[in-house]
Design a protein around this motif. Structure first.
Motif, mmCIF file in Angstrom:
data_model
loop_
_atom_site.group_PDB
_atom_site.id
_atom_site.type_symbol
_atom_site.label_atom_id
_atom_site.label_comp_id
_atom_site.label_asym_id
_atom_site.label_seq_id
_atom_site.Cartn_x
_atom_site.Cartn_y
_atom_site.Cartn_z
ATOM 1 N N LYS A 1 0.792 -1.263 -0.149
ATOM 2 C CA LYS A 1 0.060 0.161 -0.026
ATOM 3 C C LYS A 1 0.830 1.238 -0.049
ATOM 4 N N LEU A 2 1.882 1.245 0.695
ATOM 5 C CA LEU A 2 2.672 2.312 0.698
ATOM 6 C C LEU A 2 3.474 2.649 -0.745
ATOM 7 N N ILE A 3 3.959 1.396 -1.262
ATOM 8 C CA ILE A 3 4.468 1.712 -2.602
ATOM 9 C C ILE A 3 3.469 1.974 -3.622
ATOM 10 N N GLU A 4 2.331 1.521 -3.619
ATOM 11 C CA GLU A 4 1.202 2.090 -4.343
ATOM 12 C C GLU A 4 1.036 3.587 -4.361
ATOM 13 N N LEU A 5 0.962 4.226 -3.131
ATOM 14 C CA LEU A 5 1.197 5.451 -2.934
ATOM 15 C C LEU A 5 2.317 6.269 -3.671
ATOM 16 N N ALA A 6 3.439 5.684 -3.214
ATOM 17 C CA ALA A 6 4.756 6.297 -3.963
ATOM 18 C C ALA A 6 4.329 6.224 -5.436
ATOM 19 N N LEU A 7 3.810 5.219 -6.035
ATOM 20 C CA LEU A 7 3.733 5.002 -7.427
ATOM 21 C C LEU A 7 2.644 6.002 -7.961
ATOM 22 N N GLU A 8 1.727 6.515 -7.247
ATOM 23 C CA GLU A 8 0.797 7.354 -7.735
ATOM 24 C C GLU A 8 1.414 8.876 -7.899
ATOM 25 N N LYS A 9 2.557 9.063 -6.780
ATOM 26 C CA LYS A 9 3.313 10.402 -7.216
ATOM 27 C C LYS A 9 4.077 10.204 -8.236
#
Length: 144
Positions: A78-86
Motif C-alpha cells: 500500500k505504501l508503494i502504491e502511494l509512491a507510484l501514484e506520485k
C-alpha cells in the motif's frame, strides 16, 4: 519492540502515514533527521542509491531532486502504491519495488553507490539480514 513491524501493520496505516509525511516528511523528519542524513550523504549527482523502507517515497524523491538515481523498496504494498501514484504525476524515474529488506530480489549485487535505511531498521524483523543484503548490493567502497 517496535509497535509497527510487519507488512500487515504498515498496510493498515499507509494512508495515515501518507497524511503524516506527505511530500516533505513529518516535522521530525523535516527538521531533525533529513538535514543530517543529507549532510552525511553529501553530493548525490549521478549516484545510484537504494532506499530501504521508503514508505510513500518522499525521501526517495528528495534524493532524486539532488541528482541521484534511486531504487526504493518497502515491505508495504500500500505504501508503494502511494509512491507510484506520485511517480505517475511527477515522473522522476524512481524505481519502486515491494520487497522485504532482508531479501532484495531483483537488485543486482555490487551495483549501488549508497544504500539508505532512513529510520527503518528498528521496524525490520531481520535487520541483520537486511544489513547483509545492503552489503551485497553495494559496490566496493559503497556506503550504507
Amino acid at each position: 519492540m517496535p509497535t509497527i513491524s510487519g507488512k500487515a501493520e504498515w498496510d493498515k496505516v499507509a494512508k495515515w502515514w501518507e497524511e503524516l509525511t506527505g511530500e516533505t516528511g513529518n516535522v521530525h523528519q523535516r527538521l531533525d533527521i533529513d538535514p543530517v542524513v543529507m549532510r552525511l550523504l553529501g553530493n548525490l549527482k549521478g549516484k545510484k542509491i537504494l532506499e530501504i523502507g521508503c514508505g510513500n517515497g518522499y525521501f526517495a524523491r528528495l534524493l532524486v531532486r539532488r541528482g541521484a538515481r534511486v531504487t526504493a523498496v518497502d515491505l508495504s504494498r500500500k505504501l508503494i502504491e502511494l509512491a507510484l501514484e506520485k511517480e505517475k504525476k511527477d515522473r522522476l524515474g524512481i524505481k519502486y519495488l515491494v520487497r522485504d529488506a532482508s531479501k532484495l530480489t531483483g537488485v543486482k549485487s555490487d551495483s549501488l553507490d549508497i544504500v539508505v535505511a532512513n529510520m527503518c531498521l528498528m521496524d525490520i524483523a531481520r535487520a541483520d539480514k537486511a544489513i547483509r543484503e545492503a552489503s551485497r548490493v553495494l559496490k566496493k567502497n559503497g556506503r550504507f
